[in-house]
Scaffold this motif. Sequence first.
Motif, PDB file in Angstrom:
ATOM      1  N   ALA A 176      19.181  59.362 -66.978  1.00 53.98           N
ATOM      2  CA  ALA A 176      20.143  58.291 -66.677  1.00 53.98           C
ATOM      3  C   ALA A 176      20.354  58.146 -65.175  1.00 53.98           C
ATOM      4  CB  ALA A 176      21.478  58.588 -67.356  1.00 53.98           C
ATOM      5  N   HIS A 177      20.411  59.290 -64.489  1.00 55.04           N
ATOM      6  CA  HIS A 177      20.801  59.247 -63.087  1.00 55.04           C
ATOM      7  C   HIS A 177      20.491  60.604 -62.454  1.00 55.04           C
ATOM      8  CE1 HIS A 177      23.126  57.279 -59.914  1.00 55.04           C
ATOM      9  NE2 HIS A 177      23.698  58.437 -59.651  1.00 55.04           N
ATOM     10  N   PHE A 178      20.239  60.609 -61.148  1.00 49.95           N
ATOM     11  CA  PHE A 178      20.037  61.873 -60.428  1.00 49.95           C
ATOM     12  C   PHE A 178      21.144  62.067 -59.400  1.00 49.95           C
ATOM     13  CE2 PHE A 178      15.667  61.040 -61.810  1.00 49.95           C
ATOM     14  CZ  PHE A 178      15.231  62.309 -62.175  1.00 49.95           C
ATOM     15  N   ILE A 179      21.436  63.341 -59.117  1.00 51.73           N
ATOM     16  CA  ILE A 179      22.365  63.645 -58.025  1.00 51.73           C
ATOM     17  C   ILE A 179      21.638  64.544 -57.033  1.00 51.73           C
ATOM     18  CG2 ILE A 179      24.557  64.733 -57.380  1.00 51.73           C
ATOM     19  CD1 ILE A 179      25.463  64.160 -60.297  1.00 51.73           C
ATOM     20  N   ALA A 180      21.646  64.120 -55.750  1.00 46.03           N
ATOM     21  CA  ALA A 180      21.097  64.965 -54.688  1.00 46.03           C
ATOM     22  C   ALA A 180      22.255  65.835 -54.210  1.00 46.03           C
ATOM     23  CB  ALA A 180      20.566  64.099 -53.548  1.00 46.03           C
ATOM     24  N   ALA A 181      22.344  67.039 -54.786  1.00 47.87           N
ATOM     25  CA  ALA A 181      23.452  67.936 -54.465  1.00 47.87           C
ATOM     26  C   ALA A 181      23.084  68.761 -53.233  1.00 47.87           C
ATOM     27  CB  ALA A 181      23.742  68.842 -55.657  1.00 47.87           C
ATOM     28  N   CYS A 182      23.801  68.533 -52.141  1.00 50.34           N
ATOM     29  CA  CYS A 182      23.501  69.238 -50.893  1.00 50.34           C
ATOM     30  C   CYS A 182      24.679  70.124 -50.496  1.00 50.34           C
ATOM     31  CB  CYS A 182      23.243  68.247 -49.759  1.00 50.34           C
ATOM     32  SG  CYS A 182      21.776  67.234 -50.013  1.00 50.34           S
ATOM     33  N   ASN A 183      24.394  71.120 -49.653  1.00 49.53           N
ATOM     34  CA  ASN A 183      25.490  71.862 -49.039  1.00 49.53           C
ATOM     35  C   ASN A 183      25.904  71.083 -47.775  1.00 49.53           C
ATOM     36  OD1 ASN A 183      23.573  72.609 -47.044  1.00 49.53           O
ATOM     37  ND2 ASN A 183      23.102  74.526 -48.098  1.00 49.53           N
ATOM     38  N   SER A 184      26.417  71.760 -46.752  1.00 51.74           N
ATOM     39  CA  SER A 184      26.876  71.017 -45.558  1.00 51.74           C
ATOM     40  C   SER A 184      25.710  70.368 -44.801  1.00 51.74           C
ATOM     41  CB  SER A 184      27.635  71.937 -44.612  1.00 51.74           C
ATOM     42  OG  SER A 184      28.673  72.543 -45.312  1.00 51.74           O
ATOM     43  N   ASN A 185      24.496  70.807 -45.086  1.00 56.31           N
ATOM     44  CA  ASN A 185      23.322  70.202 -44.454  1.00 56.31           C
ATOM     45  C   ASN A 185      22.904  68.982 -45.279  1.00 56.31           C
ATOM     46  OD1 ASN A 185      22.617  72.291 -42.322  1.00 56.31           O
ATOM     47  ND2 ASN A 185      22.809  73.536 -44.170  1.00 56.31           N
ATOM     48  N   ASP A 186      23.657  67.924 -45.088  1.00 60.39           N
ATOM     49  CA  ASP A 186      23.475  66.759 -45.946  1.00 60.39           C
ATOM     50  C   ASP A 186      23.088  65.552 -45.091  1.00 60.39           C
ATOM     51  OD1 ASP A 186      23.709  64.723 -47.831  1.00 60.39           O
ATOM     52  OD2 ASP A 186      25.893  64.639 -47.636  1.00 60.39           O
ATOM     53  N   VAL A 187      21.830  65.179 -45.143  1.00 57.38           N
ATOM     54  CA  VAL A 187      21.427  63.969 -44.398  1.00 57.38           C
ATOM     55  C   VAL A 187      21.309  62.777 -45.346  1.00 57.38           C
ATOM     56  CG1 VAL A 187      20.238  65.140 -42.501  1.00 57.38           C
ATOM     57  CG2 VAL A 187      18.969  64.582 -44.568  1.00 57.38           C
ATOM     58  N   PHE A 188      21.397  63.053 -46.650  1.00 61.46           N
ATOM     59  CA  PHE A 188      21.229  61.981 -47.637  1.00 61.46           C
ATOM     60  C   PHE A 188      22.453  61.058 -47.684  1.00 61.46           C
ATOM     61  CE2 PHE A 188      21.140  60.535 -52.197  1.00 61.46           C
ATOM     62  CZ  PHE A 188      20.035  59.711 -52.057  1.00 61.46           C
ATOM     63  N   SER A 189      23.657  61.642 -47.554  1.00 59.42           N
ATOM     64  CA  SER A 189      24.876  60.819 -47.627  1.00 59.42           C
ATOM     65  C   SER A 189      24.870  59.743 -46.544  1.00 59.42           C
ATOM     66  CB  SER A 189      26.122  61.682 -47.482  1.00 59.42           C
ATOM     67  OG  SER A 189      26.243  62.512 -48.616  1.00 59.42           O
ATOM     68  N   GLU A 190      24.415  60.123 -45.359  1.00 60.17           N
ATOM     69  CA  GLU A 190      24.385  59.136 -44.279  1.00 60.17           C
ATOM     70  C   GLU A 190      23.379  58.025 -44.593  1.00 60.17           C
ATOM     71  OE1 GLU A 190      23.784  60.712 -40.328  1.00 60.17           O
ATOM     72  OE2 GLU A 190      23.818  58.686 -39.480  1.00 60.17           O
ATOM     73  N   TYR A 191      22.272  58.429 -45.226  1.00 62.22           N
ATOM     74  CA  TYR A 191      21.283  57.414 -45.610  1.00 62.22           C
ATOM     75  C   TYR A 191      21.902  56.444 -46.628  1.00 62.22           C
ATOM     76  CZ  TYR A 191      17.459  55.012 -47.771  1.00 62.22           C
ATOM     77  OH  TYR A 191      16.671  54.006 -48.269  1.00 62.22           O
ATOM     78  N   ILE A 192      22.616  56.979 -47.591  1.00 62.97           N
ATOM     79  CA  ILE A 192      23.239  56.123 -48.617  1.00 62.97           C
ATOM     80  C   ILE A 192      24.258  55.179 -47.975  1.00 62.97           C
ATOM     81  CG2 ILE A 192      24.819  56.188 -50.622  1.00 62.97           C
ATOM     82  CD1 ILE A 192      21.949  56.796 -51.365  1.00 62.97           C
ATOM     83  N   LEU A 193      25.042  55.726 -47.043  1.00 62.14           N
ATOM     84  CA  LEU A 193      26.079  54.908 -46.397  1.00 62.14           C
ATOM     85  C   LEU A 193      25.526  53.892 -45.405  1.00 62.14           C
ATOM     86  CD1 LEU A 193      28.928  57.420 -45.526  1.00 62.14           C
ATOM     87  CD2 LEU A 193      29.138  55.336 -46.890  1.00 62.14           C
ATOM     88  N   ASN A 194      24.647  54.362 -44.521  1.00 64.07           N
ATOM     89  CA  ASN A 194      24.237  53.519 -43.376  1.00 64.07           C
ATOM     90  C   ASN A 194      22.762  53.153 -43.352  1.00 64.07           C
ATOM     91  OD1 ASN A 194      26.839  53.944 -42.476  1.00 64.07           O
ATOM     92  ND2 ASN A 194      26.260  55.745 -41.276  1.00 64.07           N
ATOM     93  N   ARG A 195      22.025  53.539 -44.373  1.00 61.21           N
ATOM     94  CA  ARG A 195      20.587  53.251 -44.455  1.00 61.21           C
ATOM     95  C   ARG A 195      19.757  53.923 -43.377  1.00 61.21           C
ATOM     96  NH1 ARG A 195      19.907  47.669 -47.017  1.00 61.21           N
ATOM     97  NH2 ARG A 195      21.942  47.442 -47.912  1.00 61.21           N
ATOM     98  N   VAL A 196      20.295  54.915 -42.701  1.00 63.43           N
ATOM     99  CA  VAL A 196      19.481  55.588 -41.692  1.00 63.43           C
ATOM    100  C   VAL A 196      19.226  57.033 -42.095  1.00 63.43           C
ATOM    101  CG1 VAL A 196      20.021  54.202 -39.660  1.00 63.43           C
ATOM    102  CG2 VAL A 196      21.534  56.075 -40.307  1.00 63.43           C
ATOM    103  N   PHE A 197      18.013  57.484 -41.807  1.00 63.63           N
ATOM    104  CA  PHE A 197      17.658  58.881 -42.037  1.00 63.63           C
ATOM    105  C   PHE A 197      17.718  59.566 -40.681  1.00 63.63           C
ATOM    106  CE2 PHE A 197      13.928  61.950 -42.310  1.00 63.63           C
ATOM    107  CZ  PHE A 197      14.713  62.971 -42.824  1.00 63.63           C
TER     108      PHE A 197
END
Length: 432
Positions: free
Chosen positions: A267-288
Motif C-alpha cells: 500500500a505504501h512505504f515509509i523511509a524511516a531515518c534517524n537524525s541523518n535524514d535527507v529524504f524529508s528535505e527532498y519531500i518538502l523542497n524537492r532538493v536532495f
Amino acid sequence: MQYYSLNKQSPAVSFREAAISGQAPDKGLYFPETVPVLSASFFEKLKTLSKADIAFEVIKPYVGNTIPDADLYTICKETVDFEFPLKKINESVYSLELFHGPTLAFKDVGARFMSRCLGHFSKSSDKEVTVLVATSGDTGSAVANGFLDVKGVNVVILYPSGKVSRIQELQLTTLGRNITALEVQGTFDDCQTMVKQAFSDGELNKKLSLTSANSINVARWLPQQFYYFYALQQWPYEFEPVISVPSGNFGNLCAGLVAYFSGAPVAHFIAACNSNDVFSEYILNRVFNPKTAVATISNAMDVGNPSNFVRMLELFSHQHSRIKEMISNCSVTDAKTSATIAGVYHENNYLLEPHGAVAYAALLEYLEKHPSQKGIILETAHPVKFDDVVKKIIGEGAVKIPASVEHLLQLQKRSIVINPVFSDLKEFLLHQ
Ligand SMILES: *Cc1c(COP(=O)(O)O)cnc(C)c1O
C-alpha cells in the motif's frame, strides 16, 4: 537484461559485467533497463512457493543468461537458507525478522547472493579480484562472511573507528584469511568516499581488479527484493500492508520499490531515518541535499549522502509527486528510538534493536493518521548486535547471546588503522 549507468556516459553492460565492476566507468550506478513485471500466476501461487523458488523467479530476468538456470537456482537456494519469519507485535504492527542469517543482519541476503555470483564468474577467469567495501557496521561482516575462503577473491573492509558496535567490530576483524579490516579514523561517509575514489583511480585499476560489495553493486542490491515477497507470503490480511524500512543508504528501500514496480502488493512505504535524514528535505523542497553524517544509536543508518537515492529518483522518473504519494518520510531521534525499544519491550514483550525501533516509531506515526491500515517493519538486525545500546535501555540480561556470536567474544580484534584519506587506502592496496 542490460544495465545502464545513471551518469549516462558509459555503455550498457550485462549482469555479469555490472556485478564484476560494481560501478560504471563514468562513476554512475548501474540500473536495469527495465523492471520486469511478475506474472499474475506468480502472485496467485505465492503462498505455496518455496523461498528458493521465489528468489529464482524474482532474480532470473535480472541475471539473464549470464548464469545457467541450474546454477542460479543453487545460488538462490543457498542464499536464503535461513528463516524470515513475520511476527505479530500487536494488532497493527508485524515485524519481518531479517536477522536469522549467519551475521545476524539483513545484509546477509545481498552479500551471500553477490559472493556466490562472483564466485561463479571467477571460475572462468584467472585474475584475482579485490572486493572493496565501506561499512557502517553490518555490510562488512556480511560480505566478509559471504566471501571467506572464496578462491581468487580478496576482501578489504573499511569501517569507521569507534562507530560500530562491539559485536560488529569483532565480526569484521576476527576472520583473517582473505579478509582484511581497515579501521578508518573518520566517518562512514569518509569510508564510502575513499572506496569511490579507489574505483576511479587509474593506477589502482591498472594493477588490481577492484569491485564494490556495497549496495552500489547490482548483485547485492537486487536480491534484497526477495524478503519483501516473503513478507507478503506471510501477511494474513486481504488488504495491502504499509512497509516501514529503516533507511541509511536506501538500498533496502529501493529494492522494496523495485519489488513494488514488479507487482508486489504494497500500500505504501515509509523511509524511516534517524537524525541523518535527507529524504524529508527532498519531500518538502524537492532538493536532495547531502549532509555530513552524525553519530546515532542506529549507527548502520548514519549516512548523510545515501548512494541509492539516485536509484529511487530513477525508479519514479524523477517525479516528485509520485515519490511523495508512495513514500512517507520520518526522522526519529535517539530519544524516541530508546523510548520505543522500552515501550515495545514492556507492552508487547518484543525486543527491538535500534534500527527496527526507528522503523516502528515511524510506522506508528503513520498509522495514527491512517488508522484503518496495518503495517510491517523490517527488523534488520538481531538485538545482540547492538547489545551495548539495548542493555542501557532495558537492563542486563534481556539480550540473549546466540551461540554464533558467543565464540567471537574470545577472539582478538585484528585491524589496520588508517587516516580518512584516499592516499592511505591507495598505499595499502598497492603494497598489500
Ligand atoms: C545497513 C543497515 C540499514 C540500512 O539499510 P540501507 O539499505 O543502507 O538503507 C538498516 N539497518 C541495519 C541493521 C543495517 O545494517
